[in-house]
Scaffold this motif. Structure first.
Motif, PDB file in Angstrom:
ATOM      1  N   SER A 253      -3.294   4.667  30.734  1.00  0.00           N
ATOM      2  CA  SER A 253      -2.618   4.075  31.888  1.00  0.00           C
ATOM      3  C   SER A 253      -1.147   3.842  31.543  1.00  0.00           C
ATOM      4  O   SER A 253      -0.760   3.775  30.370  1.00  0.00           O
ATOM      5  CB  SER A 253      -3.274   2.753  32.280  1.00  0.00           C
ATOM      6  OG  SER A 253      -3.073   1.790  31.262  1.00  0.00           O
ATOM      7  N   LEU A 254      -0.336   3.682  32.555  1.00  0.00           N
ATOM      8  CA  LEU A 254       1.103   3.517  32.356  1.00  0.00           C
ATOM      9  C   LEU A 254       1.414   2.275  31.534  1.00  0.00           C
ATOM     10  O   LEU A 254       2.307   2.282  30.674  1.00  0.00           O
ATOM     11  CB  LEU A 254       1.811   3.449  33.718  1.00  0.00           C
ATOM     12  CG  LEU A 254       3.334   3.609  33.696  1.00  0.00           C
ATOM     13  CD1 LEU A 254       3.730   4.934  33.083  1.00  0.00           C
ATOM     14  CD2 LEU A 254       3.893   3.472  35.097  1.00  0.00           C
ATOM     15  N   THR A 255       0.650   1.212  31.762  1.00  0.00           N
ATOM     16  CA  THR A 255       0.876  -0.041  31.031  1.00  0.00           C
ATOM     17  C   THR A 255       0.651   0.141  29.533  1.00  0.00           C
ATOM     18  O   THR A 255       1.453  -0.316  28.702  1.00  0.00           O
ATOM     19  CB  THR A 255      -0.061  -1.143  31.559  1.00  0.00           C
ATOM     20  OG1 THR A 255       0.176  -1.322  32.955  1.00  0.00           O
ATOM     21  CG2 THR A 255       0.172  -2.453  30.821  1.00  0.00           C
TER      22      THR A 255
ATOM     23  N   LYS B 105       3.256   2.389  27.820  1.00  0.00           N
ATOM     24  CA  LYS B 105       4.585   1.791  27.685  1.00  0.00           C
ATOM     25  C   LYS B 105       4.798   1.220  26.287  1.00  0.00           C
ATOM     26  O   LYS B 105       5.856   1.420  25.677  1.00  0.00           O
ATOM     27  CB  LYS B 105       4.773   0.701  28.739  1.00  0.00           C
ATOM     28  CG  LYS B 105       6.177   0.108  28.729  1.00  0.00           C
ATOM     29  CD  LYS B 105       6.355  -0.902  29.856  1.00  0.00           C
ATOM     30  CE  LYS B 105       5.644  -2.197  29.530  1.00  0.00           C
ATOM     31  NZ  LYS B 105       5.961  -3.279  30.496  1.00  0.00           N
TER      32      LYS B 105
END
Length: 715
Positions: free
Chosen positions: A515-517, A520
């Motif tokens: 996921s993007l989170t 990151k």
């Protein structure tokens, strides 16, 4: 099965040594087959655990406590990890030791002994069993560090053994306290016993002592001093094991204390967190400054142990909501074992070809070597936490555990405290960035830069490793992307099987790793790493010399904890002891008590052997001349000669054994031990020479262990 996993390698060690006396090539194959058999049984044990079976076994009465073993998910996993690591390093060792190495028989003997002891640690069901095998492992692995017997190797081995012994004795004090207070050392009983114990102060004191002992082996700050010194001098296959799995035996003990006695303790979690953050950041900084290939990887190991400790700490702090952090710590252990196996084997391939480790000497060696390039790249990407590789999964889980705890504190109205853990998060991310920086440095140096004078020779080196070494490197490296690309299937499966040992809670939902989170956090660390490499390493840690950029070591030589603090403190204590004993201001206990006692003990042993030898020679001569002389046949003389030859052969064997071990390089004549009166000066000279050899130290240390063990058994 449990007894096989622990004791089979020890029996195989003796067999391999005997085979090696006759045929070295056959010895190498025997070691490899023994490691393969151990791996197969460990895989079978893992299969039983997956099928829902748990095993236990015991040797009652040993030293009063007995030895007990247990097989559950975590223990089976690390028996399997040990099987993989010893198998792969055994495949590499044949090539690595093929040229320019001596004492190979000794190396393989302790190689297998250490395997049995290490597996014994991980399969132990109580802390007494853990301690017994932990100490055996420390002693047998000492010979790896001292293998070359150079001044540097002996000093590093001295440091390693000192840390191991001091740590072990402090741990033993903690075990005494814990046993006295709780009445049990069985791991599965510690939580209930500690919860019911009213005297928490004693439990804390005992646990700090145990943490000291296990932390010393793990390489935790400030007990990390052996790591940067032992790895550069130890053979590369041994370094892979020292870093990849022997440090995890220390982590094993820290998990036992943290996940049982202090399962939901905020104070203990914060203690481990602080130590973990210092270890993590300190090791990464040392690795960035290092210009030695294996020393960089050793400092990296220190840093990665800090990451694992951070995961364990967050597991304590989060309590019943520790799913992410605890599973992350477990997977980080497994990943780090795999990465250091790959990277140290790759470093071993470089060293066995060049016999150099300085980055200025080995630069460009990896060019046009696809298998070495692939293996190193997989290990580097995994260690850096690049998405798609297994290291990313464990790094992400621990990072999310830190974030989760900070958010929980903020929700409970403790915003100021939450800021501190946000700071810990950034130390975590920055340390991950430094990991990327030093791994980029090693990768660019080995595979993209060119050596100014030797590049053509480096690229022309063929073959640069044998088929078995190539197989070991390739198979180990191929695991990394497979695990990294299928985390929900493979990595989560490993955590499900083995997470119970850390008392990891089940996740509330499946983790979306890509996921993007989650991506990151990894991207932040990678950007930091690239920035540090471009802004600090290239312009500051490299300088132009005759038109060529060279790596320079700018780390201050005086900034050494061992030389500046530990050794002066120990020497001061010895000097104080000498003064207290009335030996004068400039004398030490070592000079006037310990060494004279050791030499006296050696002299007594030699005298006893000499008297026995003279007595048996006299009896054999008496039988030959008096009892058998009346018979006018050839047989009496033959019988007398047989007796004399037998007794003399025993003494010759003793002398030969000393010549091959303790007196290596200072040979004595056969029967010298049996002629005390005629060879007194020679004997004294031999004793003096003994005390300066490595094997003499090994002999005395082993003798001390045996005497202590006998005392415990019959006390």
């Amino acid at each position: 099965m449990l007894f096989f996993l622990v004791f089979f390698p020890m029996i195989a060690a003796v067999c391999s040594y005997l085979v090696g006396r006759k045929n070295k090539a056959l010895r190498d194959r025997v070691v490899q087959l023994c490691c393969l058999a151990e791996f197969a049984v460990a895989a079978g044990a893992m299969g039983l655990v997956v099928a829902g079976k748990e095993l236990s076994a015991a040797i009652p009465g040993f030293c009063g406590f007995g030895l007990s073993f247990q097989l559950d998910g975590f223990r089976a996993l690390y028996a399997l990890v040990a099987g993989v690591m010893w198998l792969m390093t055994s495949l590499l060792s044949g090539d690595y030791f093929a040229h320019h190495y001596r004492n190979r028989n000794r190396y393989y003997f302790f190689f297998l002994l250490t395997q049995g002891a290490t597996v014994g640690v991980f399969l132990s069901a109580d802390l007494f069993t853990t301690f017994v095998f932990f100490e055996i492992m420390s002693f047998t692995s000492y010979t790896w560090v001292a293998h070359d017997e150079t001044p540097g190797a002996m000093r590093a081995a001295e440091t390693y053994l000192a840390v191991a012994i001091i740590g072990g004795m402090v741990m033993l004090m903690g075990l005494f306290l814990l046993w006295h207070e709780l009445g049990t050392l069985t791991i599965s009983e510690l939580y209930a016993a500690a919860a019911a114990c009213p005297n928490k102060g004693v439990i804390w004191a005992a646990s700090i002592c145990i943490l000291f002992g296990f932390g010393a082996k793990a390489g935790m700050f400030p007990l990390h001093i052996w790591l940067p010194k032992a790895h550069p001098v130890a053979p590369a296959p041994a370094s892979a094991l020292l870093s990849g799995i022997l440090t995890k035996s220390g982590i094993f003990g820290i998990i036992v204390v943290s996940a049982n006695i202090f399962r939901e303790s905020t104070a203990w979690g914060n203690l481990i967190l602080v130590l973990g953050l210092i270890t993590m950041l300190g090791g990464a900084i040392l690795a960035v400054f290092s210009v030695n290939l294996k020393r960089t990887l050793a400092c990296s190991s220190m840093s990665q142990i800090g990451f694992i400790l951070t995961g364990i700490a967050m597991g304590c702090l989060l309590g019943e909501e520790n799913a992410l952090a605890a599973r992350g710590a477990l997977l980080y252990m497994v990943n780090h074992s795999l990465f250091k196996l790959i990277l140290f084997m790759a470093a071993g391939v470089v060293y066995m070809n060049l016999h150099k480790l300085n980055l200025n000497d080995v630069r460009g060696f990896g060019r046009k070597k696809p298998i070495l390039h692939f293996a190193f790249l997989m290990g580097a990407f995994g260690l850096m936490g690049v998405p798609g590789f297994s290291g990313y999964v464990s790094k992400t889980l621990i990072h999310e555990g830190i974030v989760e705890y900070a958010e929980l504190l903020a929700e409970e109205g403790m915003g100021a405290l939450s800021v501190l853990y946000r700071g810990a998060e950034w130390i975590y991310l920055f340390s991950g960035g430094l990991t990327g920086a030093y791994m980029i440095k090693l990768y660019i140096c080995l595979f993209w830069e060119k050596h100014p004078t030797q590049q053509i020779a480096y690229e022309a080196k063929k073959p640069y490793m044998g088929k078995l070494s190539a197989l070991a490197l390739f198979l180990s490296a191929a695991i990394v992307p497979v695990l990294g690309m299928t985390p929900n299937l493979t990595m989560d499966g490993i955590a499900d099987v083995a997470g119970g040992f850390l008392h990891a809670a089940a996740p509330a939902h499946a983790v979306h790793y890509f996921s993007l989170t989650n991506l990151k956090g990894a991207c932040i660390s990678l950007v930091i790493g690239l920035t540090v490499y471009l802004v600090f390493i290239r312009p500051v840690l490299m300088k132009k010399e005759n038109g060529t950029s060279e790596y320079v070591d700018l780390w201050p030589s005086w900034l050494d904890i061992e030389d500046r603090i530990y050794r002066p403190a120990i020497n001061g204590l010895l000097a104080i002891g000498g003064k207290v004993a009335g030996l004068g201001s400039e004398t030490t206990l070592e000079t006037y008590i310990y060494r004279p006692l050791i030499r006296a003990l050696t002299l007594i042993c030699a005298a006893v052997f000499g008297v026995l030898g003279g007595l048996t020679d006299f009896i054999a001569d008496l039988i030959s001349r008096k009892i058998l002389s009346a018979r006018k046949k050839k047989a009496p003389t033959s019988v007398g000669n047989v007796i004399t030859r037998t007794i003399g052969g025993m003494l010759d064997s003793m002398a030969e054994g000393l010549n091959h071990t303790v007196l290596r390089g200072h040979q004595i004549e056969h029967h010298a031990l049996g002629r005390i009166s005629g060879a007194w000066d020679g004997l004294m000279d031999a004793i003096s020479q003994m005390s300066h050899t490595m094997s003499y130290g090994l002999l005395l240390f082993g003798l001390g262990l045996c005497v202590t063990l006998l005392y415990l058994m019959f006390y």
